[in-house]
Scaffold this active site. Structure first.
Site, short mmCIF file in Angstrom:
data_model
loop_
_atom_site.label_atom_id
_atom_site.label_comp_id
_atom_site.label_asym_id
_atom_site.label_seq_id
_atom_site.Cartn_x
_atom_site.Cartn_y
_atom_site.Cartn_z
N GLU A 115 -7.79 2.27 -3.23
CA GLU A 115 -8.50 2.08 -1.96
C GLU A 115 -9.33 3.32 -1.67
O GLU A 115 -8.80 4.43 -1.60
CB GLU A 115 -7.50 1.86 -0.82
CG GLU A 115 -6.65 0.62 -1.01
CD GLU A 115 -5.81 0.27 0.21
OE1 GLU A 115 -5.88 0.99 1.23
OE2 GLU A 115 -5.07 -0.73 0.14
N ASN A 174 -4.28 5.17 -2.17
CA ASN A 174 -5.47 5.69 -1.50
C ASN A 174 -6.06 6.82 -2.33
O ASN A 174 -5.33 7.72 -2.78
CB ASN A 174 -5.09 6.22 -0.11
CG ASN A 174 -4.79 5.08 0.84
OD1 ASN A 174 -5.69 4.36 1.27
ND2 ASN A 174 -3.51 4.88 1.13
N ASP A 234 -11.99 0.65 1.65
CA ASP A 234 -11.07 0.80 2.78
C ASP A 234 -11.84 0.94 4.09
O ASP A 234 -12.99 1.37 4.08
CB ASP A 234 -10.22 2.07 2.55
CG ASP A 234 -8.86 1.99 3.20
OD1 ASP A 234 -8.64 1.06 3.99
OD2 ASP A 234 -8.01 2.84 2.91
N GLU A 237 -6.32 -5.44 8.01
CA GLU A 237 -5.30 -4.43 8.35
C GLU A 237 -4.94 -4.48 9.83
O GLU A 237 -5.71 -4.97 10.65
CB GLU A 237 -5.86 -3.03 8.08
CG GLU A 237 -6.11 -2.73 6.64
CD GLU A 237 -6.49 -1.26 6.47
OE1 GLU A 237 -5.64 -0.51 6.00
OE2 GLU A 237 -7.62 -0.89 6.83
N GLU A 265 0.87 -1.19 0.00
CA GLU A 265 0.00 0.00 0.00
C GLU A 265 0.90 1.23 0.00
O GLU A 265 1.91 1.28 0.71
CB GLU A 265 -0.91 0.02 1.23
CG GLU A 265 -1.74 1.30 1.29
CD GLU A 265 -2.77 1.33 2.42
OE1 GLU A 265 -2.85 0.39 3.22
OE2 GLU A 265 -3.51 2.35 2.49
P1 C2E Z 1 -5.31 3.70 5.81
O1 C2E Z 1 -5.50 3.77 4.34
O2 C2E Z 1 -6.29 2.90 6.58
O3 C2E Z 1 -3.83 3.19 6.03
C1 C2E Z 1 -3.43 2.37 7.10
C2 C2E Z 1 -2.82 3.17 8.22
O4 C2E Z 1 -2.56 2.28 9.31
C3 C2E Z 1 -1.50 3.80 7.88
O5 C2E Z 1 -1.37 4.98 8.64
C4 C2E Z 1 -0.49 2.76 8.37
O6 C2E Z 1 0.78 3.30 8.65
C5 C2E Z 1 -1.18 2.30 9.63
N1 C2E Z 1 -0.81 0.93 10.00
C6 C2E Z 1 -0.44 -0.08 9.19
N2 C2E Z 1 -0.21 -1.22 9.88
C7 C2E Z 1 -0.46 -0.93 11.17
C8 C2E Z 1 -0.40 -1.71 12.39
O7 C2E Z 1 -0.08 -2.90 12.41
N3 C2E Z 1 -0.74 -1.05 13.52
C9 C2E Z 1 -1.11 0.26 13.54
N4 C2E Z 1 -1.39 0.81 14.71
N5 C2E Z 1 -1.17 1.02 12.41
C10 C2E Z 1 -0.85 0.43 11.25
P2 C2E Z 1 -0.90 6.35 7.97
O8 C2E Z 1 0.22 6.10 7.00
O9 C2E Z 1 -0.68 7.30 9.10
O10 C2E Z 1 -2.15 6.77 7.11
C11 C2E Z 1 -3.34 7.17 7.74
C12 C2E Z 1 -4.43 7.37 6.71
O11 C2E Z 1 -4.14 8.48 5.84
C13 C2E Z 1 -4.58 6.19 5.76
O12 C2E Z 1 -5.32 5.18 6.42
C14 C2E Z 1 -5.31 6.81 4.60
O13 C2E Z 1 -6.70 6.91 4.85
C15 C2E Z 1 -4.73 8.22 4.60
N6 C2E Z 1 -3.70 8.31 3.55
C16 C2E Z 1 -2.40 7.98 3.58
N7 C2E Z 1 -1.79 8.26 2.41
C17 C2E Z 1 -2.76 8.79 1.60
C18 C2E Z 1 -2.78 9.29 0.26
O14 C2E Z 1 -1.78 9.27 -0.46
N8 C2E Z 1 -3.98 9.76 -0.22
C19 C2E Z 1 -5.12 9.74 0.54
N9 C2E Z 1 -6.26 10.23 -0.02
N10 C2E Z 1 -5.15 9.28 1.80
C20 C2E Z 1 -3.98 8.81 2.31
CA CA Z 2 -5.81 2.50 2.73
CA CA Z 3 -7.67 1.28 6.19
#
Ligand code: C2E
Ligand code: CA
Ligand code: CA
Length: 393
Positions: A261, A229, A291, A348, A175
């Protein structure tokens, strides 16, 4: 590590309390404190300056204790030693985590030394988590000119988190998660800049920068499938599918290697334009993932109406997962749903091997989470895949 821990046992029953204390001492826990009720425990913690872990037998009056220690930051993690109903336990786990305290699990009323060791070892994981994730978060919204400068300078970078096959550990893809390599503040997570980017209408610009970086990784690691995403508002533009198609053709990449996603909560009011974009993306061969499945109000309705062919089950279902828990039942039903719809399911937030085992028992095949790998730069992902000899599907 265990010798540096401080643990408080809050247990009303004298026999159970002294047993727990003896077991902790025999495991080599550095400091062990005990109390028979909430007020006594609170006074002790104030005097000692707090503990790493509180093991609590959950009773009515202990709720006050839990609320107080959360407010005062006197406890970093909680484990239960209780035989209460699993539904109530789950709610306690969710409540504890929402307040920023790690929930280590439920020991039960009578527990073995091995089980106690296992639950305590989860504290290491949660402590390490904070240290190894060098993300800076900030509630301050960056101004437009700063974001525009960052976009122009290419400061937004794609990080990649592996998605694996639970049965054999193969990397099935990754991802793409946005990070801001800020020149002064360090590596920022999406919480610090996504709301601003969305408000300023710059989501497309961010998307194309990450898409480009993703395609470059696909060239270097042929066969790696990538999931991007997409904010539902971006699907309102009917040019998005064509633009993706054109970029893929330019690089000679198949659309089947791309997943988009979309957060389910954001498509509550899917307009005909959004639906058209989704249909076109599917017809091109892209995978469409819903998602954070299960978090919104109408996941099932949307799944029936929109052409998703993957469910990404929200991480909240995996926390506190054990046989008989509500999360276990919910994941089981999501697995059946995905099977009957003939679509894939990715779970996830998998952090422990115990969760991974339960997921396999439930018939889950694909998962993501810190257990398999945190989000890393493209170069780091490639090195990890090479050094661990992980094969790409
Ligand atoms: P998401 O799409 O649900 O991505 C998963 C989030 O959970 C990511 O946080 C990831 O680092 C975190 N994660 C993965 N594995 C684990 C785990 O085992 N434990 C825990 N506690 N967390 C885990 P991140 O990178 O902070 O991203 C947060 C949200 O921001 C993402 O949730 C997504 O909705 C959004 N996002 C990130 N990048 C983009 C992007 O390029 N475009 C858009 N539109 N949204 C984005
Ligand atoms: Ca995602
Ligand atoms: Ca997610």
């Amino acid at each position: 590590m265990i010798s540096t821990l401080s643990v408080l046992v809050l247990e009303e029953h004298p026999l159970h309390r002294s047993l727990a204390v003896k077991m902790l001492q025999s495991l080599g826990v550095g400091k062990v404190f005990e109390a028979c009720e909430g007020r006594e425990a609170l006074a002790l913690l104030r005097c000692k300056g707090g503990v790493d872990i509180a093991i609590c037998d959950l009773r009515m009056h202990d709720m006050v204790f839990l609320r107080e220690v959360w407010h005062s930051g006197l406890v970093r993690a909680v484990a239960l030693s209780s035989d209460i109903d699993s539904g109530v336990r789950n709610t306690v786990a969710v409540m504890v985590e929402k307040l920023g305290v790690s929930f280590l699990g439920n020991l039960g009323k009578i527990f073995s030394l091995d089980w106690l060791r296992e639950v305590l070892s989860r504290y290491d994981l949660s402590a390490v988590r904070g240290e190894t994730l060098p993300l800076v978060t900030s509630t301050e919204m960056p101004p437009r000119d700063e974001i525009e400068r960052a976009l122009a300078n290419g400061e937004f970078v794609a990080y990649f988190q592996p998605k694996v096959d639970l049965q054999d550990g193969r990397v099935l893809g990754a991802e793409v998660l946005a990070r801001w390599q800020h020149p002064k503040r360090g590596l920022l997570g999406p919480d610090s800049f996504l709301p601003a980017i969305e408000q300023l209408g710059l989501l497309d610009q961010l998307f194309w920068q990450l898409f480009q970086q993703g395609l470059e990784l696909q060239i270097q690691s042929p066969g790696i499938a990538l999931a991007f995403n997409v904010h539902p508002s971006q699907l309102n533009c009917s040019r998005l599918p064509d633009n993706i198609w054109n970029r893929l053709r330019l690089y000679g990449m198949p659309a089947t290697g791309i997943t988009l996603e979309v957060t389910e909560t954001g498509i509550l009011s899917a307009s005909p334009k959004v639906m058209e974009s989704l249909i076109r993306l599917r017809l091109m061969g892209c995978i469409l993932a819903m998602d954070d499945f299960g978090v919104g109000y109408s996941s099932l309705k949307r799944l029936c109406e929109l052409p998703f062919n993957q469910i990404k089950l929200d991480a909240s279902f995996v926390r506190g997962l054990h046989r008989g828990s509500r999360g276990y039942a919910a994941i089981g039903s999501a697995v059946s749903l995905a099977k009957s719809l003939n679509i894939s399911l990715v779970t996830e937030g998998v952090e422990t091997s115990e969760q991974s085992r339960h997921l396999l028992d439930l018939g889950c095949r694909e998962a993501q989470g810190y257990l398999f790998g945190r989000p890393v730069s493209g170069a780091a992902l490639r090195t990890a895949m090479l050094s661990r000899r992980l094969s790409v599907r």
